[in-house]
Design a protein around this motif. Structure first.
Motif, mmCIF file in Angstrom:
data_model
loop_
_atom_site.group_PDB
_atom_site.id
_atom_site.type_symbol
_atom_site.label_atom_id
_atom_site.label_comp_id
_atom_site.label_asym_id
_atom_site.label_seq_id
_atom_site.Cartn_x
_atom_site.Cartn_y
_atom_site.Cartn_z
ATOM 1 N N ILE A 1 0.827 -1.219 0.000
ATOM 2 C CA ILE A 1 0.000 0.000 0.000
ATOM 3 C C ILE A 1 0.861 1.270 0.000
ATOM 4 O O ILE A 1 0.593 2.203 -0.761
ATOM 5 N N GLY A 2 1.887 1.260 0.825
ATOM 6 C CA GLY A 2 2.754 2.449 0.893
ATOM 7 C C GLY A 2 3.386 2.754 -0.456
ATOM 8 O O GLY A 2 3.375 3.900 -0.922
ATOM 9 N N ALA A 3 3.909 1.703 -1.096
ATOM 10 C CA ALA A 3 4.568 1.903 -2.394
ATOM 11 C C ALA A 3 3.562 2.339 -3.454
ATOM 12 O O ALA A 3 3.831 3.226 -4.269
ATOM 13 N N LEU A 4 2.357 1.699 -3.414
ATOM 14 C CA LEU A 4 1.331 2.041 -4.409
ATOM 15 C C LEU A 4 0.821 3.475 -4.221
ATOM 16 O O LEU A 4 0.531 4.172 -5.192
ATOM 17 N N THR A 5 0.713 3.890 -2.962
ATOM 18 C CA THR A 5 0.260 5.258 -2.686
ATOM 19 C C THR A 5 1.241 6.267 -3.284
ATOM 20 O O THR A 5 0.836 7.232 -3.946
ATOM 21 N N ALA A 6 2.519 6.005 -3.067
ATOM 22 C CA ALA A 6 3.543 6.908 -3.607
ATOM 23 C C ALA A 6 3.523 6.890 -5.137
ATOM 24 O O ALA A 6 3.639 7.931 -5.793
ATOM 25 N N ARG A 7 3.350 5.671 -5.686
ATOM 26 C CA ARG A 7 3.334 5.540 -7.150
ATOM 27 C C ARG A 7 2.116 6.261 -7.748
ATOM 28 O O ARG A 7 2.228 6.958 -8.764
ATOM 29 N N ALA A 8 0.951 6.080 -7.085
ATOM 30 C CA ALA A 8 -0.272 6.742 -7.572
ATOM 31 C C ALA A 8 -0.110 8.257 -7.537
ATOM 32 O O ALA A 8 -0.525 8.959 -8.476
ATOM 33 N N ALA B 1 2.379 13.369 -12.690
ATOM 34 C CA ALA B 1 2.829 13.326 -14.098
ATOM 35 C C ALA B 1 1.685 13.693 -15.039
ATOM 36 O O ALA B 1 1.858 14.457 -15.993
ATOM 37 N N PHE B 2 0.492 13.152 -14.737
ATOM 38 C CA PHE B 2 -0.666 13.431 -15.604
ATOM 39 C C PHE B 2 -1.077 14.898 -15.480
ATOM 40 O O PHE B 2 -1.409 15.542 -16.480
ATOM 41 N N SER B 3 -1.056 15.423 -14.241
ATOM 42 C CA SER B 3 -1.402 16.841 -14.028
ATOM 43 C C SER B 3 -0.459 17.754 -14.802
ATOM 44 O O SER B 3 -0.889 18.729 -15.425
ATOM 45 N N SER B 4 0.846 17.413 -14.741
ATOM 46 C CA SER B 4 1.834 18.229 -15.458
ATOM 47 C C SER B 4 1.588 18.182 -16.959
ATOM 48 O O SER B 4 1.668 19.203 -17.651
ATOM 49 N N THR B 5 1.271 16.972 -17.458
ATOM 50 C CA THR B 5 1.007 16.829 -18.898
ATOM 51 C C THR B 5 -0.230 17.632 -19.297
ATOM 52 O O THR B 5 -0.223 18.321 -20.319
ATOM 53 N N LEU B 6 -1.279 17.562 -18.460
ATOM 54 C CA LEU B 6 -2.497 18.329 -18.761
ATOM 55 C C LEU B 6 -2.206 19.821 -18.769
ATOM 56 O O LEU B 6 -2.731 20.558 -19.608
ATOM 57 N N ALA B 7 -1.361 20.264 -17.817
ATOM 58 C CA ALA B 7 -1.021 21.694 -17.761
ATOM 59 C C ALA B 7 -0.306 22.123 -19.042
ATOM 60 O O ALA B 7 -0.593 23.188 -19.597
#
Lengths: 140, 72
Positions: A67-74, A80-86
């Motif tokens: 969970i910890g690793a997945l939270t960080a990955r998410a 990354a997606f927010s930056s691309t959208l910007a």
């Protein structure tokens, strides 16, 4: 008489050439804008589909010990997606500004600006493709 | 002289018709391209909205799934 006739015919030919010759300038710009807008829309669509698939894969791989690793990955993938959208939003605004020049050119006879504007649109298309490629790398 | 005048007027008439046809073709082509650009802009607006909506929905779904997994 003959000279007047020749002048009339030549004048008519010049007028015809102007009618034919003026249109492709702004039409070329509008065509480039349409192509770039479609490319940008497809890029939004492609990166969104990739993001959706990525998030579904993340959710399906949830295990208590990861969970910890997945939270960080998410969070990283969201960023990354927010930056691309910007980036894409910025390009979208630029495309709109460039596309709006077509009307100004038609109204004000700024035909010499067309080549410069088409070059700007081509540059925008290159930037959009680069942003999409960067996002793909970020989620791999 | 008369024959030359008739021929000259006929030629000018042909040129005027050519101009008219060229203008009509140019206007139709222009309208077609403007239509395609407007359609592309509509598609772009739709795709951009969908992308932002996906960010909200998918991110929230992942957050909820991770929260649920954390619960004992």
């Amino acid at each position: 008489m003959r000279d007047s006739f020749l002048v009339a015919v030549l004048g008519a030919c010049v007028a015809a050439l102007l009618f034919i010759g003026c249109a492709p300038g702004t039409d070329g710009l509008r065509q480039a804008c349409a192509n770039t807008s479609t490319l940008l829309a497809d890029t939004y669509g492609g990166t969104t589909a990739l993001y959706r698939a990525d998030q579904k894969a993340l959710r399906s791989s949830i295990k208590t010990d990861t969970i910890g690793a997945l939270t960080a990955r998410a969070a990283a993938h969201d960023q990354a997606f927010s930056s691309t959208l910007a980036i894409l939003d910025t390009k979208r605004e630029a495309v709109e500004v460039v596309c709006s020049y077509a009307d100004a050119i038609d109204a004000g006879g700024m035909k010499n600006k067309v080549a410069e504007l088409v070059a700007q649109v081509v540059q925008l298309a290159t930037d959009i493709a680069r942003a999409a490629a960067d996002f793909q790398k970020a989620v791999k | 002289m008369e024959a030359i005048l008739v021929a000259a007027f006929a030629l000018v008439g042909d040129v005027i018709m050519m101009i008219k046809d060229a203008k009509t073709a140019s206007t139709e082509k222009h309208a077609d391209i403007v239509g395609r650009l407007n359609a592309a802009r509509a598609k772009l607006a739709e795709a951009a909205d969908a992308a932002h909506q996906a960010l909200v929905e998918e991110s929230e779904a992942t957050r909820q799934a991770l929260d649920a997994a954390r619960k004992p």
